[in-house]
Design an enzyme around this catalytic site. Structure first.
Site, PDB file in Angstrom:
ATOM      1  N   ASP A 140      -4.360  -2.038   8.783  1.00 22.20           N
ATOM      2  CA  ASP A 140      -2.990  -1.590   9.022  1.00 22.20           C
ATOM      3  C   ASP A 140      -2.110  -2.799   9.273  1.00 22.20           C
ATOM      4  OD1 ASP A 140      -3.527   1.098   8.681  1.00 22.20           O
ATOM      5  OD2 ASP A 140      -4.016   1.416  10.791  1.00 22.20           O
ATOM      6  N   ASP A 159      -0.891   4.831   4.058  1.00 16.37           N
ATOM      7  CA  ASP A 159      -0.505   5.890   4.995  1.00 16.37           C
ATOM      8  C   ASP A 159       0.870   6.444   4.656  1.00 16.37           C
ATOM      9  OD1 ASP A 159      -2.866   5.414   6.376  1.00 16.37           O
ATOM     10  OD2 ASP A 159      -1.919   4.080   7.832  1.00 16.37           O
TER      11      ASP A 159
END
Length: 200
Positions: A140, A159
């Site tokens: 991330d 995402d």
């Protein structure tokens, strides 16, 4: 012109043959491939540039770039269930590929392409990153308004793509847009047809 042709009259739009799915499948594939490539590239750059560094502030603190290895789902949910999430991601990919054979809606093609690309992006991490296959941690990169996900969980391009595609799918469903390009009749229309059928 024959009598049969004259009796038939002009064909209505409802009788017209539905559009061929191939262009929509190509659109879905192109969007999924673009999302996958961009996601992989941004993660490779993040690992190369942000490893062992303090979060990088941009846009006056609106966005922070930092490297976080996430064993959970999107936005760090379901941490500790990495192998389950991997199986779920594989299932999502299989379902979308099977559904694509009936795809005739541009909106659905865009939405499913976003979801498929995002699912594949995170699936690549789970299969090939440490600590090992099916247990790999997802990279991330983006934290909003504050570092370390204090305001909003740290996320990546995959995402964002999954969430955007999901929102579009919900919108299409609310508007009555079907996978095959048709539009579902409204409840009032269905009620009128039922009343006509029963002779009320």
């Amino acid at each position: 012109m024959s009598e049969e042709s004259q009796d038939a009259g002009p064909r209505s739009s409802a009788d017209a043959a539905p559009p061929h799915p191939a262009p929509r499948v190509r659109l879905l594939s192109a969007i999924a491939a673009a999302v996958l490539v961009l996601d992989v590239v941004t993660k490779v750059l993040a690992v190369a540039q942000l490893e062992d560094r303090e979060p990088v502030e941009i846009l006056g603190g609106l966005v922070y770039l930092q490297l976080v290895r996430n064993p959970g789902a999107a936005f760090s949910l379901a941490t500790g269930y990495t192998w389950v999430l991997t199986i779920v991601a594989i299932g999502v990919v299989v379902v979308i590929v099977r559904v694509a054979r009936r795809l005739r809606s541009t909106g659905w093609a865009v939405a499913l392409g976003l979801v498929l690309g995002g699912a594949l992006g995170n699936l690549v991490d789970r299969l090939f990153r440490a600590p090992g296959p099916l247990h790999g941690h997802v990279v991330d990169v983006v934290s909003l308004l504050a570092p370390d996900g204090r305001v909003w969980p740290v996320f990546n391009l995959a995402d964002s793509s999954i969430v955007s595609g999901g929102v579009l799918l919900v919108l299409l469903a609310l508007l009555g847009r079907e996978l095959d390009g048709t539009r579902a009749p409204r409840r009032a229309d269905r009620r009128e047809r039922e009343e006509e059928a029963t002779g009320e």
